[in-house]
Design an enzyme around this catalytic site. Structure first.
Site, PDB file in Angstrom:
ATOM      1  N   ASP A  97      -2.227 -26.229  36.917  1.00  0.00           N
ATOM      2  CA  ASP A  97      -1.890 -24.541  36.333  1.00  0.00           C
ATOM      3  C   ASP A  97      -2.992 -23.553  37.476  1.00  0.00           C
ATOM      4  O   ASP A  97      -3.871 -23.843  36.554  1.00  0.00           O
ATOM      5  CB  ASP A  97      -1.477 -24.229  35.136  1.00  0.00           C
ATOM      6  CG  ASP A  97      -1.003 -22.783  34.858  1.00  0.00           C
ATOM      7  OD1 ASP A  97       0.120 -22.922  35.502  1.00  0.00           O
ATOM      8  OD2 ASP A  97      -1.093 -22.474  33.792  1.00  0.00           O
ATOM      9  N   ASP A 119      -3.248 -20.578  42.647  1.00  0.00           N
ATOM     10  CA  ASP A 119      -3.247 -19.417  42.585  1.00  0.00           C
ATOM     11  C   ASP A 119      -4.313 -18.596  42.989  1.00  0.00           C
ATOM     12  O   ASP A 119      -5.314 -18.335  43.155  1.00  0.00           O
ATOM     13  CB  ASP A 119      -3.426 -19.125  41.071  1.00  0.00           C
ATOM     14  CG  ASP A 119      -3.405 -18.152  40.468  1.00  0.00           C
ATOM     15  OD1 ASP A 119      -3.046 -16.430  41.580  1.00  0.00           O
ATOM     16  OD2 ASP A 119      -3.784 -17.379  39.244  1.00  0.00           O
ATOM     17  N   HIS A 223       5.103 -16.324  34.208  1.00  0.00           N
ATOM     18  CA  HIS A 223       3.597 -16.835  33.299  1.00  0.00           C
ATOM     19  C   HIS A 223       3.401 -16.032  31.922  1.00  0.00           C
ATOM     20  O   HIS A 223       3.938 -14.262  32.128  1.00  0.00           O
ATOM     21  CB  HIS A 223       2.784 -16.962  34.558  1.00  0.00           C
ATOM     22  CG  HIS A 223       2.749 -18.043  35.452  1.00  0.00           C
ATOM     23  ND1 HIS A 223       1.361 -18.879  35.405  1.00  0.00           N
ATOM     24  CD2 HIS A 223       3.388 -18.172  36.338  1.00  0.00           C
ATOM     25  CE1 HIS A 223       1.641 -20.466  36.502  1.00  0.00           C
ATOM     26  NE2 HIS A 223       3.055 -19.938  37.520  1.00  0.00           N
ATOM     27  N   GLY A 224       3.340 -16.017  31.479  1.00  0.00           N
ATOM     28  CA  GLY A 224       2.593 -15.405  30.544  1.00  0.00           C
ATOM     29  C   GLY A 224       3.104 -15.136  29.167  1.00  0.00           C
ATOM     30  O   GLY A 224       3.638 -13.797  29.029  1.00  0.00           O
ATOM     31  N   GLY A 225       4.393 -16.202  28.999  1.00  0.00           N
ATOM     32  CA  GLY A 225       5.790 -15.599  28.679  1.00  0.00           C
ATOM     33  C   GLY A 225       5.699 -15.473  26.576  1.00  0.00           C
ATOM     34  O   GLY A 225       6.130 -14.871  26.311  1.00  0.00           O
ATOM     35  N   ASN A 245       6.024 -20.442  32.204  1.00  0.00           N
ATOM     36  CA  ASN A 245       5.033 -21.611  31.744  1.00  0.00           C
ATOM     37  C   ASN A 245       4.834 -20.309  30.716  1.00  0.00           C
ATOM     38  O   ASN A 245       4.239 -19.506  29.949  1.00  0.00           O
ATOM     39  CB  ASN A 245       3.749 -21.007  32.348  1.00  0.00           C
ATOM     40  CG  ASN A 245       4.009 -21.602  33.979  1.00  0.00           C
ATOM     41  OD1 ASN A 245       4.557 -22.052  33.834  1.00  0.00           O
ATOM     42  ND2 ASN A 245       2.820 -21.966  34.099  1.00  0.00           N
ATOM     43  N   THR A 248      -0.104 -19.978  24.475  1.00  0.00           N
ATOM     44  CA  THR A 248      -0.643 -19.644  23.997  1.00  0.00           C
ATOM     45  C   THR A 248       0.478 -19.547  22.316  1.00  0.00           C
ATOM     46  O   THR A 248      -0.595 -19.850  21.425  1.00  0.00           O
ATOM     47  CB  THR A 248      -0.186 -17.341  24.438  1.00  0.00           C
ATOM     48  OG1 THR A 248      -1.287 -17.962  25.537  1.00  0.00           O
ATOM     49  CG2 THR A 248      -1.272 -16.753  22.823  1.00  0.00           C
TER      50      THR A 248
HETATM   51 ZN   LIG Z   1       0.144 -18.560  33.789  1.00  0.00          ZN
END
Ligand SMILES: [Zn+2]
Length: 297
Positions: A97, A119, A223-225, A245, A248
């Site tokens: 990732d 990325d 991302h950052g869901g 993804n 957290t």
């Molecule tokens: Zn991410």
């Protein structure tokens, strides 16, 4: 169906070689659900995550955050995940990732991962295209899939500021060119999510998602869901997101459950560790359900 055959073979104890996430993402795109990528940092969280995938009969991706690549136990950890995934009746792939370089991507494939994400979202467009293209060339030669990022998914602590100006959001016209020139298998887009905890309420730019979806045909990735509502997830998936993804919320929930278990009168090393595994299992099952992935394995 091949899937059912796989499940039957695994029930007989046949080890299945792991394969790239790409086919599962294409199926998700066609079926309007999303394959979850759960980040994994150690064995307890991993075991809870794997249990959730198996109990929900969901395909899934174990995500290895790039920072872990500097740890001395990373090769052993990837091989542990790989061995557990090969024994599993559901399709599990393993992806780097937010990979930072071609070398790092090749390194984790050598350790046993099935896919990589490179990325280059913070790089100038031409540089992002050039490096992503070289990752695609080498990863494809090894049978691995590649996800790239266009636009920049920022950190939650900056969220209130980012959203106001749509700073770093993916530009639809660039997305089409990026896919064309890199040959990437999946694309992470920036449409208003952020990594870690949000400052302020997350807002998704669904208009932008629709515009990007109309111009490219590869599976799109969110991302950052953590912090999005179930309705926001469903709207994003309905709008064309095929992979989400998450970490957290898993980490925060497991941490709280461990602290809570530690207060119990008969708390022990084992009971606190079990509380962490349970938290991962329950939160992952929740997300699998919201993403529509239950029963898709
Ligand atoms: Zn991410």
């Amino acid at each position: 169906m091949l899937q059912t055959d796989n499940v039957k073979r695994k029930q007989k104890g046949v080890i299945m070689p792991l394969v790239s996430m790409v086919n599962e993402l294409k199926k998700a795109q066609a079926g309007h659900y999303a394959v979850p990528l759960f980040l994994t940092f150690e064995m307890t969280g991993f075991e809870g995550t794997l249990a959730a995938l198996e109990e929900s009969r969901s395909p899934g991706i174990m995500g290895i955050f790039h920072i872990l690549m500097d740890r001395p136990n990373i090769r052993a950890f990837v091989q542990y995940i790989r061995a557990r995934a090969e024994d599993s009746p559901v399709p599990v792939s393993i992806s780097l990732d937010h990979g930072t370089s071609l070398e790092q991507c090749m390194q984790i494939l050598a350790y046993g991962a099935t896919d990589v994400m490179f990325d280059g979202g913070k790089l100038p467009l031409e540089e992002n295209i050039a490096i992503t293209r070289s990752v695609v060339r080498d990863a494809h030669a090894m049978g691995a899939g590649v996800e790239a990022e266009l636009g920049f998914v920022g950190h939650g602590r900056d969220y209130a500021n980012l959203d106001a100006v749509r700073q770093g959001f993916t530009k639809p016209e660039e997305a089409a060119r990026f896919i064309e020139e890199t040959g990437v298998d999946a694309l992470a887009i920036a449409i208003g999510t952020a990594h870690a905890e949000y400052q302020g309420e997350p807002q998704l730019a669904l208009d932008l998602l629709a515009d990007i979806r109309a111009r490219v045909d590869v599976p799109l990735v969110l991302h950052g869901g953590s912090g999005l509502s179930d309705a926001q997830f469903r709207a994003a998936i309905e709008g064309g997101v095929s992979k989400v993804n998450i970490f957290t919320d898993l980490g925060l929930t497991a941490g709280r459950q461990m602290v809570s278990e530690a207060q119990a009168e008969k708390a022990s090393y084992f009971s606190i560790s079990a509380a962490a595994k349970t938290a991962f299992r329950e939160r992952c099952k929740h997300y699998i359900d919201v993403f529509g992935a239950s029963g898709k394995a």
